[in-house]
Design a protein around this motif. Structure first.
Motif, mmCIF file in Angstrom:
data_model
loop_
_atom_site.group_PDB
_atom_site.id
_atom_site.type_symbol
_atom_site.label_atom_id
_atom_site.label_comp_id
_atom_site.label_asym_id
_atom_site.label_seq_id
_atom_site.Cartn_x
_atom_site.Cartn_y
_atom_site.Cartn_z
ATOM 1 N N THR A 105 0.948 -1.131 -0.159
ATOM 2 C CA THR A 105 -0.073 -0.176 0.040
ATOM 3 C C THR A 105 0.876 1.111 0.093
ATOM 4 N N LEU A 106 0.386 2.326 -0.679
ATOM 5 C CA LEU A 106 1.022 3.551 -0.786
ATOM 6 C C LEU A 106 0.451 4.456 0.264
ATOM 7 N N VAL A 107 1.194 4.817 1.172
ATOM 8 C CA VAL A 107 0.757 5.307 2.646
ATOM 9 C C VAL A 107 0.722 6.743 2.359
ATOM 10 N N LEU A 108 -0.184 7.677 2.466
ATOM 11 C CA LEU A 108 0.072 9.068 2.527
ATOM 12 C C LEU A 108 -1.085 9.516 3.613
ATOM 13 N N SER A 109 -1.031 8.644 4.517
ATOM 14 C CA SER A 109 -1.790 9.065 5.866
ATOM 15 C C SER A 109 -1.009 9.169 7.203
ATOM 16 N N GLY A 391 7.014 20.028 9.798
ATOM 17 C CA GLY A 391 5.945 19.083 10.281
ATOM 18 C C GLY A 391 5.854 17.904 9.089
ATOM 19 N N LEU A 392 4.718 17.339 8.974
ATOM 20 C CA LEU A 392 4.789 15.934 8.191
ATOM 21 C C LEU A 392 3.741 16.021 7.193
ATOM 22 N N HIS A 393 2.779 16.958 7.135
ATOM 23 C CA HIS A 393 1.382 16.997 6.272
ATOM 24 C C HIS A 393 1.389 18.222 5.365
ATOM 25 N N VAL A 394 0.763 17.812 4.169
ATOM 26 C CA VAL A 394 0.317 18.741 3.216
ATOM 27 C C VAL A 394 -1.489 18.841 3.062
ATOM 28 N N TRP A 395 -1.668 19.824 3.282
ATOM 29 C CA TRP A 395 -3.425 20.123 3.294
ATOM 30 C C TRP A 395 -3.736 20.767 2.078
ATOM 31 N N VAL A 407 -13.592 10.279 -1.762
ATOM 32 C CA VAL A 407 -12.252 10.338 -2.675
ATOM 33 C C VAL A 407 -11.340 8.987 -2.137
ATOM 34 N N ALA A 408 -11.254 9.597 -0.413
ATOM 35 C CA ALA A 408 -10.300 8.602 0.080
ATOM 36 C C ALA A 408 -10.538 7.190 0.214
ATOM 37 N N ASP A 409 -11.905 6.920 -0.002
ATOM 38 C CA ASP A 409 -12.478 5.313 -0.195
ATOM 39 C C ASP A 409 -12.161 4.808 -1.531
ATOM 40 N N ARG A 410 -12.331 5.605 -2.442
ATOM 41 C CA ARG A 410 -11.906 5.184 -3.766
ATOM 42 C C ARG A 410 -10.318 4.952 -3.989
ATOM 43 N N ALA A 411 -9.565 6.012 -3.376
ATOM 44 C CA ALA A 411 -8.077 6.005 -3.455
ATOM 45 C C ALA A 411 -7.678 4.400 -2.708
ATOM 46 N N ARG A 412 -8.335 4.188 -1.749
ATOM 47 C CA ARG A 412 -8.115 2.991 -1.257
ATOM 48 C C ARG A 412 -8.093 1.705 -1.874
ATOM 49 N N ARG A 413 -9.010 1.857 -2.894
ATOM 50 C CA ARG A 413 -9.376 0.629 -3.768
ATOM 51 C C ARG A 413 -8.047 0.736 -4.817
ATOM 52 N N ARG A 414 -7.212 1.645 -4.701
ATOM 53 C CA ARG A 414 -6.356 1.745 -5.899
ATOM 54 C C ARG A 414 -4.836 1.614 -4.907
ATOM 55 N N ASP A 415 -5.020 1.170 -3.878
ATOM 56 C CA ASP A 415 -3.937 0.698 -2.842
ATOM 57 C C ASP A 415 -3.249 1.898 -2.302
ATOM 58 N N VAL A 416 -4.031 3.156 -2.323
ATOM 59 C CA VAL A 416 -3.427 4.472 -1.723
ATOM 60 C C VAL A 416 -4.335 5.087 -0.615
ATOM 61 N N VAL A 417 -3.671 5.193 0.310
ATOM 62 C CA VAL A 417 -4.344 5.554 1.732
ATOM 63 C C VAL A 417 -3.851 7.024 1.789
ATOM 64 N N VAL A 418 -4.984 7.951 1.884
ATOM 65 C CA VAL A 418 -5.095 9.377 2.242
ATOM 66 C C VAL A 418 -5.965 9.434 3.333
ATOM 67 N N GLU A 419 -5.948 10.775 3.803
ATOM 68 C CA GLU A 419 -7.013 10.966 4.855
ATOM 69 C C GLU A 419 -8.025 12.120 4.528
ATOM 70 N N PRO A 420 -9.394 11.960 4.552
ATOM 71 C CA PRO A 420 -10.233 12.903 4.231
ATOM 72 C C PRO A 420 -10.121 14.069 5.258
ATOM 73 N N PRO A 432 -14.329 20.891 0.981
ATOM 74 C CA PRO A 432 -13.648 19.544 1.195
ATOM 75 C C PRO A 432 -12.019 19.529 1.106
ATOM 76 N N HIS A 433 -11.652 18.769 1.919
ATOM 77 C CA HIS A 433 -10.170 18.830 1.792
ATOM 78 C C HIS A 433 -9.483 17.097 1.967
ATOM 79 N N LEU A 434 -8.223 16.965 1.925
ATOM 80 C CA LEU A 434 -7.337 15.793 2.051
ATOM 81 C C LEU A 434 -6.033 16.402 2.952
ATOM 82 N N ARG A 435 -5.800 15.279 3.846
ATOM 83 C CA ARG A 435 -4.476 15.356 4.446
ATOM 84 C C ARG A 435 -3.525 14.458 3.809
ATOM 85 N N LEU A 436 -2.538 14.919 3.138
ATOM 86 C CA LEU A 436 -1.314 14.334 2.607
ATOM 87 C C LEU A 436 -0.336 14.469 3.168
#
Length: 458
Positions: A105-109, A391-395, A407-420, A432-436
């Motif tokens: 898994t590619l972890v961006l979370s 720090g560790l994050h890009v907002w 978006v985060a749920d669909r990304a998981r199906r591509r083996d990418v974990v991001v945080e909504p 809407p935002h993502l924390r990468l």
């Protein structure tokens, strides 16, 4: 393949094999497993230990490993719903954030450093020395080892007598919330804010109230308004490289924030989790240093700049609040395990510590830059709200109308974990935002993850 990945894969294979057998049936001997799966005896031992811990198998010295007997299922726990009443803490998103993703898994979370960024060799050596030290497994003063308190005090610029050692930042935050505010009272939180702070406030039976931030951090005018409107006696803030936004409280606002807190007769919990993670220049000094009347309660930790399981941190408080915090800490866990404290003492006193921080900052800077470049190239509809200087994050802000959770749920199906972004807001999010996060993936992995993510964002 990393050793941890080998253990996970082997444990999974043996778990599937055990599921085809009957309770009491024997698994193949270790030598046969080594040959069949092409792994080392150490990997076999660790995989079986994992299955034993989860209750899948039992080991009998001299005989072998056997499928465990299955316990009878619990038939009716519906009565507990009535007995427990309303759930105060919603930690579902926090729980998902802490899940260990499957290999590949590619972890961006993850808010923890990747294995290759942790000083594992030093930690192993320090832990071995600490375990052999006379009295290593004995009692320690409830406030912590004097050497460790002095080391944390030097970092914060305070007296060692004001420092209490805690089991990591989350433990310290929970203790602070319970010690500084009676149950049922409002607590002011930045919006957006660290989701663990929301969970800790709920666990302390406090009522989270959001105070908006902008690119310069907490807004003093809205903070004053929130104090006046709610009568709160406590505010939580991250002035330096805030999670999730990466913002730093502007120099022009520092004294204003302290003045507002003093006028309200309130406490300010300063979470300085990213003190050692400045990537461009140096981090500003803690707000604590400008506080002369005991309003600021300061929290820091070694977990983020070192390793997830080095759960050692410090709380700093002056006056009666220090006694309240000490009492809460003693009631929770008496004291922090001495071996962990000894490892932290070794870390602070070693020339490897500044060398580790220098190398870590360089690696994180490279990863941040790779992520920012990939976002700008592959995600043209996404807005980077702020390129963090530490720090560790890009907002990032998603296009209007996008659903960040979807978006985060669909990304998981591509083996990418991001945080909504939604769980980082106490109230309705304005967009809407993502924390990468760039701490748990290599530059190449960050680039590939962003390419895959582009297929899920309009």
């Amino acid at each position: 393949m990393s050793n941890d990945s080998s253990v996970v894969r082997l444990a999974s294979a043996l778990r599937q094999q055990a599921a085809t057998l009957q309770p009491g049936d024997q698994l193949p001997p270790s030598r046969e497993i080594v040959t069949r799966h092409g792994v080392s005896p150490v990997t076999v031992s660790r995989a079986i230990a994992r299955l034993t811990a989860e209750g899948t198998v039992v080991t009998e010295p001299g005989r072998g490993t056997f499928v465990a007997r299955r316990h009878a299922p619990v038939e009716d726990v519906g009565w507990q719903t009535v007995a427990l009443g309303d759930a105060r803490v919603d930690s579902g998103h926090l729980g998902r954030l802490l899940e260990v993703p499957p290999p590949g898994t590619l972890v961006l979370s993850s808010g923890y450093l990747a294995d290759d960024l942790q000083p594992t060799r030093f930690l192993a050596t320090a832990a071995a020395r600490a375990a052999r030290r006379p009295g290593a497994w004995g009692r320690v003063p409830p406030a912590g080892l004097s050497e460790l308190r002095a080391a944390f005090a030097a970092t914060a610029g305070v007296d060692a007598g004001d420092v209490t050692v805690v089991a990591g930042g989350q433990s310290g935050l929970s203790a602070a919330f319970r010690a500084l505010s009676p149950p049922g009272q409002p607590v002011l939180l930045e919006a957006p804010t660290y989701m663990g702070a929301v969970a800790a406030a709920q666990a302390a039976d406090l009522r989270p109230v959001p105070v908006p931030t902008d690119h310069d951090g907490l807004r003093p005018d809205l903070l004053a308004e929130a104090f006046a409107r709610t009568g709160a006696g406590l505010v939580y803030t991250q002035p330096t490289f805030a999670n999730p936004t990466g913002t730093v409280l502007a120099a022009s606002r520092r004294q204003e924030v302290l003045d507002v807190v003093r006028a309200a007769g309130a406490f300010l919990v300063e979470d300085d989790w990213a003190r050692h993670l400045a990537l461009d220049g140096t981090a500003p000094p803690p707000l604590l240093r400008d506080d002369r009347n005991g309003h600021v309660v300061y929290l820091t930790s070694l977990t983020k700049p070192v390793a997830p399981s080095l759960r050692v941190g410090a709380l700093v408080a002056r006056g009666p609040a220090a006694g309240r915090l000490a009492a809460i800490r003693r009631a929770e866990d008496l004291f922090i395990a001495r071996p962990l404290q000894e490892v932290a003492v070794e870390l602070f006193g070693s020339p490897d510590w500044p060398r580790h921080l220098t190398a870590l900052r360089a690696a994180l800077r490279e990863r941040r830059d790779a992520l920012v470049a990939a976002i700008r190239r592959d995600l043209p509809s996404v807005e980077i709200t702020h390129v963090p200087a530490g720090g560790l994050h890009v907002w990032v802000r998603l296009p209007a109308g996008a659903d960040d959770v979807e978006v985060a749920d669909r990304a998981r199906r591509r083996d990418v974990v991001v945080e909504p972004g939604r769980p980082y807001f106490v109230a309705e999010p304005p967009a809407p935002h993502l924390r990468l996060t760039y701490a748990a993936a290599t530059p190449a992995e960050l680039t590939e993850a962003t390419r895959r993510l582009a297929q899920e964002i309009p």
